[in-house]
Enzyme design. Structure first.
Site, PDB file in Angstrom:
ATOM      1  CB  ALA B  69     157.719  64.860  40.970  1.00 34.77           C
ATOM      2  CB  CYS B 129     148.728  61.701  48.838  1.00 34.09           C
ATOM      3  SG  CYS B 129     147.159  61.899  49.599  1.00 34.09           S
ATOM      4  N   GLY B 242     142.103  61.518  31.974  1.00 29.11           N
ATOM      5  CA  GLY B 242     143.359  60.841  31.656  1.00 29.11           C
ATOM      6  C   GLY B 242     143.627  60.986  30.169  1.00 29.11           C
ATOM      7  N   GLY B 264     142.677  67.867  31.851  1.00 29.40           N
ATOM      8  CA  GLY B 264     143.861  68.126  32.660  1.00 29.40           C
ATOM      9  C   GLY B 264     144.995  68.724  31.861  1.00 29.40           C
TER      10      GLY B 264
HETATM   11  C1  FMN Z   1     150.914  69.172  37.056  1.00 24.91           C
HETATM   12  C2  FMN Z   1     149.828  68.276  37.588  1.00 24.91           C
HETATM   13  C3  FMN Z   1     149.381  68.437  38.911  1.00 24.91           C
HETATM   14  C4  FMN Z   1     148.383  67.616  39.426  1.00 24.91           C
HETATM   15  N1  FMN Z   1     147.947  67.807  40.715  1.00 24.91           N
HETATM   16  C5  FMN Z   1     146.938  67.030  41.213  1.00 24.91           C
HETATM   17  C6  FMN Z   1     146.418  67.258  42.529  1.00 24.91           C
HETATM   18  O1  FMN Z   1     146.850  68.166  43.247  1.00 24.91           O
HETATM   19  N2  FMN Z   1     145.435  66.433  42.994  1.00 24.91           N
HETATM   20  C7  FMN Z   1     144.913  65.431  42.214  1.00 24.91           C
HETATM   21  O2  FMN Z   1     144.017  64.728  42.664  1.00 24.91           O
HETATM   22  N3  FMN Z   1     145.355  65.221  40.955  1.00 24.91           N
HETATM   23  C8  FMN Z   1     146.359  65.992  40.436  1.00 24.91           C
HETATM   24  N4  FMN Z   1     146.804  65.775  39.139  1.00 24.91           N
HETATM   25  C9  FMN Z   1     146.202  64.700  38.318  1.00 24.91           C
HETATM   26  C10 FMN Z   1     145.166  65.264  37.349  1.00 24.91           C
HETATM   27  O3  FMN Z   1     144.095  65.873  38.029  1.00 24.91           O
HETATM   28  C11 FMN Z   1     144.630  64.149  36.428  1.00 24.91           C
HETATM   29  O4  FMN Z   1     144.015  63.152  37.222  1.00 24.91           O
HETATM   30  C12 FMN Z   1     145.710  63.492  35.597  1.00 24.91           C
HETATM   31  O5  FMN Z   1     146.652  64.439  35.166  1.00 24.91           O
HETATM   32  C13 FMN Z   1     145.164  62.742  34.373  1.00 24.91           C
HETATM   33  O6  FMN Z   1     144.512  63.620  33.465  1.00 24.91           O
HETATM   34  P1  FMN Z   1     145.219  64.316  32.189  1.00 24.91           P
HETATM   35  O7  FMN Z   1     145.991  63.237  31.464  1.00 24.91           O
HETATM   36  O8  FMN Z   1     144.108  64.886  31.391  1.00 24.91           O
HETATM   37  O9  FMN Z   1     146.125  65.358  32.733  1.00 24.91           O
HETATM   38  C14 FMN Z   1     147.813  66.599  38.607  1.00 24.91           C
HETATM   39  C15 FMN Z   1     148.258  66.447  37.288  1.00 24.91           C
HETATM   40  C16 FMN Z   1     149.245  67.275  36.771  1.00 24.91           C
HETATM   41  C17 FMN Z   1     149.688  67.077  35.340  1.00 24.91           C
END
Ligand code: FMN
Ligand code: FAD
Ligand code: FES
Lengths: 256, 303
Positions: B69, B129, B242, B264
């Site tokens: 968050a 958002c 994801g 990510g």
């Molecule tokens: C710490 C953190 C910050 C994130 N900040 C953003 C963001 O600023 N904008 C956005 O579109 N997605 C944001 N995401 C989502 C990631 O870009 C991604 O869509 C999501 O984490 C799923 O991929 P993953 O499981 O490989 O992390 C964030 C994810 C994490 C873990």
């Protein structure tokens, strides 16, 4: 030399109830850690537990780096079972460090519980020159007490239950030390690491006496390098990352 | 072997990019990885003015995943342009800027500002958002609101426009169609799934914000299913993400219908993850005797 590397466990031994001392050999050419910096360790190869755990640099020896850790939850429970020869992925050294006090200032070093790990390099660095304040829950939770005693000009101890030193928090001991008109050195710098409420108390005491204090903060971490913005604390200039802009902050910078 | 991919008018030299918010502004990871190896760097979500973000604690580890968050803390578009773009421009990789706003007007203004800078090759619109004008409902979960904001941004930029879908909806295929009809050149999916964790000692939520976004291996099966459904619903390229931790995961996303993938949470575990994933994909293509990565996209749909 990358700050992401494999480290081999040299030794992983209990030092007290629920506390282990871990010695890791790290690749040659790895940057030398500074007092107050930390490493992050991957305790599992699979995805659970997923994130690395942060541990302060306790000592650097001929054999490698030593970390002092308290067994707390799943990650440290796994770490406890790891044997000599096991290889861990490690990130670090990370974060800033405790700044040097001006020449004429006396270092006052304060630790609460496992916070001793973080300030120990300072105790070594200022051997014979610093006054150390060390508080823990009970006598059994005081780690490296003899070493700290040998290395400091004076060591004050407190425990929550009074089983060693004075009863109560170590902040109270610091407070009466600074309040004492005969206290030898009103001109000092404080370095502290421990639980959040203790650091807040130290900050208040320091401010009351007009003494500069540096505190090492803790927050849950994911990346360890300032990329995720997950580990922030509130400061006068907004939220700052503990892993990169910290873990050491001037106490007056923190919005407590 | 051809591993270049097209995302609208944007050509990437390979299909591996970083997921927004997990790779800072690129420079944080440059010490570990050669950024030139990436198909694209997607930077932390930006808004017109800096955002302070949520109070801590902001992250909690969960089973094979993590909740965050962060609250979209960022330095704002102006500082990004002044301080971060010059660094990114020294690399031979595409720079995709993830951005958001809390009103349609703010989205449009952000897109306009980003579109007049050299060194930005594409825009990724985060619609997960809250919308200040509509009582803070999420843009990306109401099809009408999503259509309105995407078409407004479409008119404001000529850069390739990627819409990043929220997975917190009943029908992801519908949201995909809405975004494409409103002018998206490509889609990225998935953003984090809303979740929470409670401390049984204090009996309170572990995150100060109470809820957070779940990411990491725990969400991979859900993400994969969503990519599969989006691929059936629209014709535009999909950037899949994801829970991608390794090349095998990435290949699953490509087979489900992704043209490119984003790494990510894996960056936190292994700062070299993205480049290792790319190596793994090319090794797989070699053993499978596939000479063009495009031939893998959506193969899981064939009967
Ligand atoms: C710490 C953190 C910050 C994130 N900040 C953003 C963001 O600023 N904008 C956005 O579109 N997605 C944001 N995401 C989502 C990631 O870009 C991604 O869509 C999501 O984490 C799923 O991929 P993953 O499981 O490989 O992390 C964030 C994810 C994490 C873990
Ligand atoms: C900069 C820094 C230095 C530290 N130095 C030391 C040290 O030298 N010795 C030591 O014993 N401990 C130290 N800690 C605390 C240590 O990181 C945690 O005790 C450890 O992560 C607990 O992991 P676990 O899996 O056993 O506990 P769990 O409670 O199961 O962990 C769950 C999650 O919460 C995180 N977490 C839990 N407690 C803390 C905490 N207090 N601070 C940060 N994250 C936490 C874990 O990393 C993990 O992601 C330090 C923390 C930080 C931030
Ligand atoms: S742990 Fe990611 S910014 Fe500190």
């Amino acid at each position: 030399m990358s700050r992401f590397f494999n480290a081999t466990i040299q030794e992983n031994v209990p030092v007290h109830a629920n506390h282990n001392l871990l010695t890791l050999s790290i690749p040659e050419g790895a940057p030398a850690p500074l007092p107050g910096q930390f490493f992050m360790l991957q305790v599992s190869r699979g995805s659970d537990p997923l994130l690395k755990r942060a541990f302060s640099i306790f000592r650097t020896t001929q054999q490698g780096v030593q970390l002092l850790y308290r067994i707390r939850g799943r990650g440290t429970e796994i770490l406890r079972t790891m044997k000599e020869g096991a290889v861990l992925e490690m990130l670090g050294p990370l974060g800033n460090c405790y700044p040097n006090p001006p020449r004429d200032k006396m270092p006052l070093i304060l630790a609460g519980g496992i916070g001793i790990a973080s300030v120990f390099p300072l105790i070594e660095k200022f051997a014979g020159r610093s006054i150390v304040f060390y508080g823990a829950r009970t006598k059994d939770d005081l780690l490296m007490k003899d070493k700290a005693e040998k290395l400091s000009k004076k060591l004050f101890i407190s425990t929550d239950d009074g089983s060693a030193g004075s009863r109560g928090t170590i902040a109270a001991v610091l407070s009466s030390f600074l309040a004492d008109p005969h206290s030898p050195i009103p001109d000092c710098h404080i370095y502290a690491c421990g639980p959040h409420p203790l650091l807040r108390a130290v900050s208040e005491i320091a401010e009351r006496h007009g003494v500069t204090a540096y505190v090492s903060m803790e927050e849950h971490m994911a990346c360890g390098i300032g990329a995720c913005l997950g580990c922030v604390v509130k400061t006068r200039s907004g939220y700052s990352s503990v892993c990169k802009e910290g873990p050491v902050f001037k106490s007056t910078e923190i919005v407590w | 072997m051809d591993i270049a991919v097209r995302i609208g008018s944007l050509e990437l030299k390979n299909p591996v990019m970083t997921a927004s918010g997990t790779f800072g502004y690129g420079e944080e990871y440059a010490e570990f990885m050669d950024l030139n190896k990436l198909g694209a760097v997607v930077v932390k979500g930006l808004s017109l003015t800096p955002k302070e973000g949520n109070p801590p604690p902001r992250i909690v580890e969960t089973a094979s995943g993590m909740l965050n968050a962060i609250g979209l803390q960022n330095i704002g578009i102006e500082r990004f342009i002044q301080e971060k773009i010059p660094f990114l421009r020294t690399y031979d990789t595409k720079v995709i800027v993830n951005f958001f706003g809390d009103s349609v007007a703010e989205y449009v203004a952000a897109a306009e500002r980003l579109s007049c800078e050299e060194g930005i090759h594409g825009l990724e619109m985060n619609i997960s958002c809250p919308n200040k004008q509509k009582g803070w409902c999420i843009f990306g979960t109401d099809p009408r609101v999503a259509a309105e904001v995407v078409s407004a941004v479409r008119k404001a930029t000529r850069l390739p426009l990627i819409v990043k879908l929220s997975p917190n909806v009943t029908d992801i295929a519908l949201m995909a169609r809405v975004a494409v009809d409103a002018g998206a050149d490509a889609l990225s999916a998935i953003n984090t799934l809303t979740g929470m964790a409670i401390d049984i000692r204090t009996k309170r939520p572990k995150l100060a914000n109470r809820t957070g976004g779940l990411s990491g291996p725990a969400i991979k099966p859900v993400a994969l299913r969503m990519i599969y459904e989006i691929f059936s619903a629209v014709k535009v390229p999909i950037i899949g993400m994801g829970g991608i931790m390794n090349a095998d995961d990435a290949i699953e996303f490509i087979l489900a219908g992704s043209s490119a993938v984003a790494v990510g949470t894996a960056n936190f575990i292994n700062p070299l993850a993205a480049s290792e994933i790319l190596e793994g994909i090319t090794a797989y293509m070699k053993t499978e005797k596939i000479d063009n990565i495009a031939h893998l996209t959506g193969v899981a749909h064939e009967t």
